[in-house]
Design a protein around this motif. Structure first.
Motif, PDB file in Angstrom:
ATOM      1  N   LEU A 170       0.834  -1.191   0.000  1.00  6.82           N
ATOM      2  CA  LEU A 170       0.000   0.000   0.000  1.00  6.82           C
ATOM      3  C   LEU A 170       0.871   1.245   0.000  1.00  6.82           C
ATOM      4  O   LEU A 170       2.011   1.223   0.447  1.00  6.82           O
ATOM      5  CB  LEU A 170      -0.906  -0.007   1.222  1.00  6.82           C
ATOM      6  CG  LEU A 170      -1.946  -1.120   1.179  1.00  6.82           C
ATOM      7  CD1 LEU A 170      -2.695  -1.193   2.490  1.00  6.82           C
ATOM      8  CD2 LEU A 170      -2.912  -0.893   0.032  1.00  6.82           C
ATOM      9  N   ILE A 171       0.296   2.307  -0.489  1.00  9.30           N
ATOM     10  CA  ILE A 171       1.029   3.556  -0.610  1.00  9.30           C
ATOM     11  C   ILE A 171       0.491   4.541   0.420  1.00  9.30           C
ATOM     12  O   ILE A 171      -0.655   4.993   0.324  1.00  9.30           O
ATOM     13  CB  ILE A 171       0.889   4.090  -2.040  1.00  9.30           C
ATOM     14  CG1 ILE A 171       1.607   3.122  -2.988  1.00  9.30           C
ATOM     15  CG2 ILE A 171       1.476   5.484  -2.149  1.00  9.30           C
ATOM     16  CD1 ILE A 171       1.199   3.233  -4.410  1.00  9.30           C
ATOM     17  N   GLY A 172       1.292   4.811   1.428  1.00 11.48           N
ATOM     18  CA  GLY A 172       0.877   5.566   2.604  1.00 11.48           C
ATOM     19  C   GLY A 172      -0.055   6.740   2.399  1.00 11.48           C
ATOM     20  O   GLY A 172      -1.123   6.781   2.999  1.00 11.48           O
ATOM     21  N   PRO A 173       0.320   7.701   1.575  1.00 14.45           N
ATOM     22  CA  PRO A 173      -0.511   8.906   1.491  1.00 14.45           C
ATOM     23  C   PRO A 173      -1.825   8.722   0.734  1.00 14.45           C
ATOM     24  O   PRO A 173      -2.699   9.581   0.836  1.00 14.45           O
ATOM     25  CB  PRO A 173       0.392   9.920   0.776  1.00 14.45           C
ATOM     26  CG  PRO A 173       1.498   9.159   0.191  1.00 14.45           C
ATOM     27  CD  PRO A 173       1.618   7.877   0.933  1.00 14.45           C
ATOM     28  N   LEU A 174      -1.985   7.649   0.005  1.00 16.06           N
ATOM     29  CA  LEU A 174      -3.262   7.471  -0.687  1.00 16.06           C
ATOM     30  C   LEU A 174      -4.355   7.146   0.330  1.00 16.06           C
ATOM     31  O   LEU A 174      -4.095   6.551   1.367  1.00 16.06           O
ATOM     32  CB  LEU A 174      -3.167   6.336  -1.703  1.00 16.06           C
ATOM     33  CG  LEU A 174      -2.190   6.515  -2.860  1.00 16.06           C
ATOM     34  CD1 LEU A 174      -2.392   5.397  -3.879  1.00 16.06           C
ATOM     35  CD2 LEU A 174      -2.379   7.853  -3.541  1.00 16.06           C
ATOM     36  N   THR A 175      -5.576   7.514  -0.007  1.00 16.96           N
ATOM     37  CA  THR A 175      -6.671   7.188   0.899  1.00 16.96           C
ATOM     38  C   THR A 175      -7.043   5.720   0.709  1.00 16.96           C
ATOM     39  O   THR A 175      -6.629   5.069  -0.254  1.00 16.96           O
ATOM     40  CB  THR A 175      -7.912   8.038   0.615  1.00 16.96           C
ATOM     41  OG1 THR A 175      -8.423   7.659  -0.654  1.00 16.96           O
ATOM     42  CG2 THR A 175      -7.579   9.523   0.613  1.00 16.96           C
ATOM     43  N   GLU A 205      -8.814   5.308  -2.562  1.00 16.45           N
ATOM     44  CA  GLU A 205      -7.901   5.367  -3.705  1.00 16.45           C
ATOM     45  C   GLU A 205      -7.075   4.104  -3.812  1.00 16.45           C
ATOM     46  O   GLU A 205      -6.803   3.613  -4.906  1.00 16.45           O
ATOM     47  CB  GLU A 205      -6.970   6.584  -3.561  1.00 16.45           C
ATOM     48  CG  GLU A 205      -7.654   7.900  -3.842  1.00 16.45           C
ATOM     49  CD  GLU A 205      -6.793   9.093  -3.470  1.00 16.45           C
ATOM     50  OE1 GLU A 205      -7.034  10.182  -3.993  1.00 16.45           O
ATOM     51  OE2 GLU A 205      -5.874   8.936  -2.639  1.00 16.45           O
ATOM     52  N   ASP A 229     -13.445   5.504   7.659  1.00 16.91           N
ATOM     53  CA  ASP A 229     -13.625   6.534   6.641  1.00 16.91           C
ATOM     54  C   ASP A 229     -12.767   6.219   5.414  1.00 16.91           C
ATOM     55  O   ASP A 229     -11.550   6.122   5.516  1.00 16.91           O
ATOM     56  CB  ASP A 229     -13.186   7.875   7.251  1.00 16.91           C
ATOM     57  CG  ASP A 229     -13.320   9.025   6.250  1.00 16.91           C
ATOM     58  OD1 ASP A 229     -13.860   8.790   5.144  1.00 16.91           O
ATOM     59  OD2 ASP A 229     -12.894  10.140   6.595  1.00 16.91           O
ATOM     60  N   ALA A 233     -11.797   8.027   3.196  1.00 17.38           N
ATOM     61  CA  ALA A 233     -10.892   9.117   2.826  1.00 17.38           C
ATOM     62  C   ALA A 233      -9.663   9.158   3.728  1.00 17.38           C
ATOM     63  O   ALA A 233      -8.842  10.051   3.625  1.00 17.38           O
ATOM     64  CB  ALA A 233     -11.628  10.450   2.883  1.00 17.38           C
ATOM     65  N   ARG A 234      -9.560   8.194   4.636  1.00 24.55           N
ATOM     66  CA  ARG A 234      -8.419   8.184   5.541  1.00 24.55           C
ATOM     67  C   ARG A 234      -7.188   7.630   4.815  1.00 24.55           C
ATOM     68  O   ARG A 234      -7.292   6.625   4.108  1.00 24.55           O
ATOM     69  CB  ARG A 234      -8.778   7.286   6.717  1.00 24.55           C
ATOM     70  CG  ARG A 234      -7.760   7.281   7.822  1.00 24.55           C
ATOM     71  CD  ARG A 234      -8.379   6.634   9.045  1.00 24.55           C
ATOM     72  NE  ARG A 234      -7.337   6.128   9.910  1.00 24.55           N
ATOM     73  CZ  ARG A 234      -7.562   5.330  10.950  1.00 24.55           C
ATOM     74  NH1 ARG A 234      -8.795   4.927  11.230  1.00 24.55           N
ATOM     75  NH2 ARG A 234      -6.571   4.942  11.698  1.00 24.55           N
ATOM     76  N   PRO A 235      -6.040   8.270   4.990  1.00 24.86           N
ATOM     77  CA  PRO A 235      -4.841   7.731   4.342  1.00 24.86           C
ATOM     78  C   PRO A 235      -4.503   6.344   4.888  1.00 24.86           C
ATOM     79  O   PRO A 235      -4.582   6.108   6.098  1.00 24.86           O
ATOM     80  CB  PRO A 235      -3.746   8.723   4.739  1.00 24.86           C
ATOM     81  CG  PRO A 235      -4.456   9.969   5.101  1.00 24.86           C
ATOM     82  CD  PRO A 235      -5.785   9.542   5.658  1.00 24.86           C
ATOM     83  N   THR A 282      -2.119   5.432   7.919  1.00 21.08           N
ATOM     84  CA  THR A 282      -2.456   5.527   9.337  1.00 21.08           C
ATOM     85  C   THR A 282      -3.085   4.243   9.870  1.00 21.08           C
ATOM     86  O   THR A 282      -3.466   4.182  11.030  1.00 21.08           O
ATOM     87  CB  THR A 282      -3.441   6.691   9.584  1.00 21.08           C
ATOM     88  OG1 THR A 282      -4.663   6.389   8.896  1.00 21.08           O
ATOM     89  CG2 THR A 282      -2.884   7.997   9.070  1.00 21.08           C
TER      90      THR A 282
END
Ligand SMILES: Nc1ncnc2c1ncn2[C@@H]1O[C@H](COP(=O)(O)OP(=O)(O)OP(=O)(O)O)[C@@H](O)[C@H]1O
Ligand SMILES: Nc1ncnc2c1ncn2[C@@H]1O[C@H](COP(=O)(O)OP(=O)(O)OP(=O)(O)O)[C@@H](O)[C@H]1O
Ligand SMILES: [Mg+2]
Ligand SMILES: [Mg+2]
Lengths: 301, 517, 327, 327
Positions: free
Chosen positions: B98-103, B106, B142, B144-146, B149
């Motif tokens: 997984l790519i951290g900053p993506l939600t 996404e 959510d 939309a959460r990256p 986290t």
């Protein structure tokens, strides 16, 4: 000299001094001369002195011109980093009613003509100065002797002028240019170039350097090669660091452009113009040839 | 084996014949495999047997050296994952990607984000994501959460969600449950059943053999890159499966009997690091294995990190070896100096130096005794020690000079274990030590843990595999919503009790928050 | 060892056997350059040329060595050039203006470099900032300080410091021998000591190192301050060679040092690098400069060729690695 | 949103609500700088000053925007300054020496930038080389080409290209408005489009992107060539503003652009960055330069202050992030 103070109440004119590379001792001396002059005559004008990091940064200098215009100074004394690129912005400044004086490095005549601008110039003739230095060296050489030129930054106006001056002298004396390369005004770049050139041209008789910092590098190269007594070195600017070397005869000649007075001349001119609203003629400032007391002729092989 | 052109629906969905793949050594040798519609075909084998390699080849991530594949009767030789997906084959990889900053949303739809002329349609994206998250049990999160986290279990679920997000003919799940706890696993099985009913063929890779027996129709076993057997799951008792995988009989699984507990080695009291850790107090004694159970995201990892000094705790005291004065462990360095060891749950990011040789990975935490005056490393000694540990753990590699990145997941885990064994600490915290490890390796690690306890070390075992906790622990602490909800002694526990305790915090929280949200 | 073992050079060991193979590519590139220039000019191929080059590069070697260390721990130091100018300024002013005894002045210069390195390290580590930007700030600050201290004037020191760069055996200067010793020592420290192992490990995965109970900060701080020291040493050498201290000295050295390290195969992503290879990188750049000057190439040609050689060198390194991996 | 959620700005979406909060820190720093200079000098605080600054920075904005993109995909482009010089040279020579019609000359300049960007991208991607070193090579090559083409002479263009930078509404020049439009568009593309998400993803973990079945190479190539284009646009703007093309134009722009982006919180480690923040970074640097010039500070003071502000800005950013995370 007029020493009268401005009448109280009248606003002192603000003069912006815009210098080339302040990393260069020459321009710093110039700025210090101006600051000293200002301190001696604090009532005659206000001084805002600025310069750019190195003379490659022409756009920064143009921005300084624009910023000073935005500050609504009364006069601008400038040593342009580029003799063409500075013309249009200076013309705009002039049109805004600000007095502009060109010092040190003359703006390009064709561009001035093309943009129909007239900007008075106060400064030395680098080509003449370099020729004088070259002539001095040539007197100790004979026709056909190979010499090398270490140029300044390739497109700097004074670098070109000095190179041309050296070339004039070389041609006049019938010497041969073995190599002509840029040392970018810097000691260590000049050192690299000089070291390679003296190896490649074993019969080299002289090195003409476009400034003293590069002469220091050339001397170091010659010292390392053990040929200090075979090759003459000349510099330009007469910075403090070469004076000892001149005495020791390791540098044969340099030129002094009286940096400390240059900006002062410009400021005086500007004050004059502000008062008389007239356009004075260009004025050439002196360049002195400095030769070392103990300078020797090269020992013939 | 040339399959006759068959009716689209009757023949196998995917056939593989004579597949070879070598890296520096042979990873797959002459493997044949087939998958039918609506079938769950399990793939089992030891670490490094080649399961993931096979999965990657089917999914177009890796290309085979030779061999033929047919998909629905057509020749199939995908050159990229994208191409394979175009043909209806999807892979959920073993290693999280997984790519951290993506939600979250996404991440699920990455590669086919809904857009209008390049502009992402976030409403559509989040709505679709919500539906899929619901299915895998992340309904409350959510979209939309990256993803950066999320904890590792939640990340695994997001990967699974991405696998489920589009209709496909073949879904490959490479160890999907390695980081999951029972409730999530149940939910995953429901989804698998649904896909089966729709006719999707599923390749299921796992080291949890009971699971495999429960959900698969057929089982294929790989050993050292060769297919050794393919049989209906019903005809494959557990013992056979293990024997075929390992090629020998495994000894009895470790049976631990209750023993008199030693003096306290580590006592933690009132540890807080909100939001994940609210109030953690426990004690572990010398010679004891203390299990930590809990649902995914219950804060076990975070609590251990705080104890180890990897994160700064907000409050709480730590007492070592029965001392009355608390110690402050501000950094992992201080913790290690005090005799603590912490095996992280995420070996790739926090455990290994992937590009360095296995040897350097093993000796990293304890170079001092391997060096003489002025820190010069005694290289022969270093090599000997690394080899000793690798042999003790049966770490399989061509050479210990191989970069750790080239090892299979399980062997990588062994390298990390070896690192801590070499350091010889008194209090060892193992966070998911058997994640992705094969049954033989698991037994070895179990024996090892038992042996450590035997030697008087205090062992904390955090695991999502309840079976493993039940088999190994002397006591089990159950965490729920950042608190230790209950602690059971051996003999007092049952799976139901533990599960109830694990859920307790969440129930309270939900009731408490009910009015607010 | 009869079984075929994969050959992996992570700078961890100095593979004495594989030594030749590892450096063969670079040596070949160097030989090719020398051959080209020797054919193109009359006097290039001579002991004098090589002696001259050898005596010109000690400061570049020291700085590139330091940069290699910094790159290995996955940081960068853009301030080396400016700090060199600043250390020169301190030395020059101390000797020429303040008339300090030379040893004291040398100490002051070393201290000046040390402080800059310490600042870079402390700020980078304390606030976990990218060293790129911290040292970019230092680049400006150190240069400003150099100009402020010298009033932008070159300081002439004359023979006061001449001895340092004086020739020693076979016409090779003391600084060159010193630089060679530093290269060898630095390579050994990198490949054979705990400190070197920690450096490589930190560059590979700092978090994993931290969680292994090793505090990466002292190691990183040591690398930054060591860099300050080596830069100060380079400043002393150059000042002694030129017998003058120029506040503009070292302009652009940072990129040259990075180029030398990268030509030598050091990774900008940390964890991989070799000081000996960097030394070859410095040599390649020096021979290129010297040869182009001997040819008397025009300035624009020099730039074009230098740029092309940098790119070609890293492309070649790519293929060398592929070859080494047996692909 | 009643539950406390960790606030993480990865430049993912333009959080219209959090907008103020996100940029508040930078705006405050800017305001503080302006206040200091306004108090320190008589004439600084005036519409003229701000108009002047606004008309000076379009090229810096374009380049810093491009650099932000490049940094987000975890690459760097050190050649922007040289390529600007090269594009200027092409434009200048085409108009002044070859007497091409202006539109054609503009096209040639754009093409020149495009080719450099393409080269950087292709070489970086094809051989998987660090862009640091590829663009370092390009830095030398483009500058060499600029000098070769112009014979190191500034080309005077006169009024031929004057209109481009001519003033438009409220004394704000067309280039400034264009640059603002580019900033907004670039930010939207970054935060709202598939392309932008790919950029962030590639900068965070290129391998994961590849494993997701997306080829990162076209995206990276696009970013590099876009950079070439934006640099060409900057060159055109500057050439038109100065009515002359200088082969030395743009020297040192690369580090300034990186500084602006990093002051704006863009990460050198890829995956994080915002064009709007970079714009603030450019503003801060521009106001600092302008203010120091208005004060008439000495050069060494300027350097010291600039260096200190860069370091202070990233330290402040560190605390801003910690605050935002609620620690
Ligand atoms: N990229 C690679 N480079 C070199 N060798 C590899 C690579 N990927 C896998 N291997 C090797 O191929 C063999 C098979 O690995 P694979 O990952 O398929 O095993 P696995 O059955 O999935 O094991 P695990 O259960 O540990 O995940 C191993 O020996 C491994 O070291
Ligand atoms: N970097 C992070 N930022 C924000 N929240 C996090 C982070 N890491 C973990 N969390 C959250 O903290 C909580 C506790 O996670 P933790 O990893 O400690 O749980 P766990 O019990 O070990 O579960 P597992 O490892 O199975 O996910 C979870 O809600 C998780 O989402
Ligand atoms: Mg696997
Ligand atoms: Mg966990």
């Amino acid at each position: 000299r007029r020493e009268e103070a401005q009448p109280q109440g009248a606003k002192k004119p603000r003069i912006a001094l815009i210098m080339k590379s302040l990393a260069n001792e020459f321009f710093l001396t110039m700025e210090n001369g101006a600051r000293a002059h200002h301190q001696a005559h604090p009532n005659r004008y206000d001084l805002i002195a600025n310069g750019i990091k190195d003379e490659l940064d022409v756009s920064k200098q143009i921005e300084l011109v624009e910023q000073m215009a935005a500050q609504k100074v009364d006069a601008m004394v400038i040593a342009p980093a580029d003799s063409k690129a500075l013309v249009p912005p200076l013309k705009k400044v002039q049109e805004a009613g600000i007095v502009v004086i060109n010092i040190d490095n003359q703006l390009d005549e064709t561009v001035l003509a093309a943009s129909q601008a007239k900007i008075p110039f106060v400064g030395p003739d680098n080509r003449k100065g370099a020729k004088a230095v070259g002539d001095h060296l040539a007197r100790r050489l004979k026709a056909g002797d190979p010499v090398a030129i270490i140029e300044g930054a390739p497109n700097a106006y004074n670098a070109i002028q000095r190179r041309l001056g050296f070339e004039d002298a070389v041609k006049a004396a019938g010497l041969k240019i073995a190599s002509s390369q840029s040392g970018y005004w810097e000691t260590d770049k000049a050192n690299q170039v000089a070291a390679a050139v003296i190896t490649e041209h074993p019969g080299l008789k002289a090195m003409l350097c476009a400034n003293d910092s590069m002469a220091l590098g050339a001397v170091a190269a010659l010292r390392a090669a053990g040929r200090l007594d075979q090759v003459l070195v000349a510099g330009y600017d007469n910075i403090a660091a070469v004076q000892q070397l001149m005495k020791e005869g390791k540098i044969a000649a340099t030129a002094d452009q009286h940096a400390d007075k240059l900006a002062v001349f410009g400021i005086e001119y500007a004050l004059d113009m502000l008062k008389t609203k007239s356009l004075p003629a260009d004025r050439e400032t002196p360049v002195d040839l400095i030769t070392g007391a103990g300078a020797r002729a090269p020992s013939s092989p | 084996m040339t399959a006759p052109p068959a009716m689209p629906d009757s023949g196998p969905l995917l056939t593989i014949a004579g597949l070879w793949k070598s890296y520096a050594a042979v990873a797959l040798a002459d493997v044949s495999f087939d998958l039918r519609r609506g079938e769950v075909h399990a793939l089992v084998g030891e670490n490094g047997a080649g399961k993931s390699t096979l999965a990657r080849i089917i999914a177009g991530v890796t290309r085979p050296d030779s061999g033929a594949m047919r998909l629905g009767g057509e020749p199939y030789a995908p050159r990229s994952k994208r191409e394979a997906e175009g043909r209806g084959v999807r892979l959920v990889m073993q290693e999280l990607n997984l790519i951290g900053p993506l939600t979250i949303a996404e991440s699920i739809f990455f590669g086919r984000l809904p857009h209008r002329g390049g502009w992402i349609d976030y409403r559509r994206l989040d709505d679709s994501a919500r539906g899929i998250l619901e299915r895998v049990g992340l309904g409350g999160v959510d979209p939309a959460r990256p993803v950066g986290t999320l904890g590792i279990g939640q990340k695994q679920l997001v990967e699974i969600a991405a696998g489920l997000s589009r209709r496909c003919d073949i879904l490959i799940l490479d160890e999907p449950t390695a980081a999951l706890t029972d409730p999530e696993i149940e939910r995953l099985f429901q989804q698998i059943a649904r896909l089966k009913a729709e006719g999707t063929g599923i390749v299921y890779i796992s080291h949890r053999l009971e699971e495999v027996r429960r959900i698969s129709d057929r089982v294929s076993i790989l050993r050292d890159g060769r297919g050794v057997a393919t049989r209906p799951a019903g005809e494959m008792p557990l013992g056979d499966m293990v024997r075929l995988m390992v090629g020998r009989e495994l000894g009895e699984a470790v049976r631990r009997s209750p023993r008199p507990a030693g003096p306290a080695a580590l006592r933690v009291s009132g540890l807080r690091r909100p939001p994940a850790v609210c109030d953690v107090s426990f004690e572990v004694r010398e010679g004891e294995i203390l299990g930590f159970a809990g649902l995914m995201g219950s804060g076990r990892t975070e609590a251990m990190r705080a104890i180890f000094g990897a994160d700064r705790a907000e409050a709480g005291e730590i007492y070592l070896h029965g001392s009355a004065a608390p110690v402050r462990l501000r950094s992992p360095r201080q913790a290690v100096r005090r005799g603590l060891a912490f095996l992280t749950e995420n070996r790739k990011e926090e455990g290994l130096l992937l590009t360095l040789p296995i040897r350097a990975n093993i000796t990293l935490a304890n170079l001092q005794p391997l060096s003489r005056l002025g820190g010069w490393i005694r290289r022969r000694r270093e090599r000997a020690e690394a080899e000793r540990l690798a042999r003790a753990l049966d770490l399989r590699a061509r050479s210990l000079e191989q970069p750790a990145a080239e090892l299979s997941g399980g062997n990588q885990q062994k390298a990390v274990v070896a690192k801590w064994l070499f350091r010889d600490c008194d209090i060892l915290i193992f966070d998911e030590p058997t994640r992705g490890i094969d049954i033989g390796g698991k037994f070895e690690i179990y024996r090892l843990l038992a042996g450590l306890a035997e030697k008087g070390k205090a062992v904390i075992l955090v695991s999502s595999d309840l079976k493993e906790l039940l088999a190994l622990s002397d006591r089990i602490a159950v965490m729920s919503a950042g608190r230790v909800a209950a602690t059971f002694n051996r003999g007092e526990w049952s799976e139901e009790k533990i599960l109830a305790a694990a859920l307790s915090g969440h129930l309270e929280k939900r009731q408490g928050a009910g009015g607010g949200s | 060892m009869s079984e075929p073992q994969p050959k992996i050079d992570h700078g961890l060991r100095l593979p004495w056997l594989g030594f030749a193979a590892d450096y063969l590519g670079m040596a070949a590139a160097l030989a090719a350059l020398i051959a080209v220039f020797s054919l193109g000019t009359e006097h290039f191929f001579s002991a004098t040329t090589f002696r001259t080059i050898a005596n010109q590069i000690p400061s570049a070697i020291l700085i590139a060595t330091a940069m290699t260390y910094v790159l290995i721990i996955r940081e960068i130091d853009l301030s080396v050039g400016s700090v060199l100018g600043w250390c020169s300024a301190v030395l020059g002013v101390a000797v020429a203006r303040w008339q300090w005894p030379v040893p004291l002045a040398l100490l002051a210069a070393a201290g000046a470099g040390f402080l800059c390195g310490l600042f870079n390290g402390l700020v980078t580590i304390r606030w976990r900032l990218p060293s790129f930007i911290v040292t970019l700030g230092m680049l400006e600050m150190a240069r400003g300080a150099a100009h402020a201290l010298t009033s932008s004037q070159t300081q002439y020191l004359g023979s006061a410091v001449e001895d340092i760069a004086g020739a020693s055996i076979f016409g090779l200067s003391l600084p060159f021998l010193l630089a060679m010793a530093v290269v060898i020592a630095a390579q050994l420290v990198l490949s054979r000591t705990v400190f070197g192992r920690y450096m490589v490990a930190i560059g590979t995965n700092e978090e994993a190192v931290r969680l292994s109970g090793i505090d990466p900060r002292p190691v990183k701080l040591a690398v930054f301050t060591l860099t300050g020291f080596l830069v100060a040493a380079a400043a002393i050498i150059d000042t002694s060679r030129f017998q003058s201290a120029n506040p503009n000295a070292g302009t652009g050295f940072e990129l040259q040092a990075v180029a030398a390290a990268v030509i030598g195969g050091t990774s900008l992503m940390g964890g991989r690098g070799s000081v000996v290879s960097t030394f070859f990188g410095v040599l390649i750049i020096a021979v290129l400069n010297s040869g182009l000057a001997a040819v008397g190439a025009r300035d624009e040609t020099k730039r074009l060729v230098t740029g092309a050689v940098i790119v070609a060198a890293v492309i070649a390194d790519h293929y060398r690695h592929r070859l080494a991996r047996g692909e």
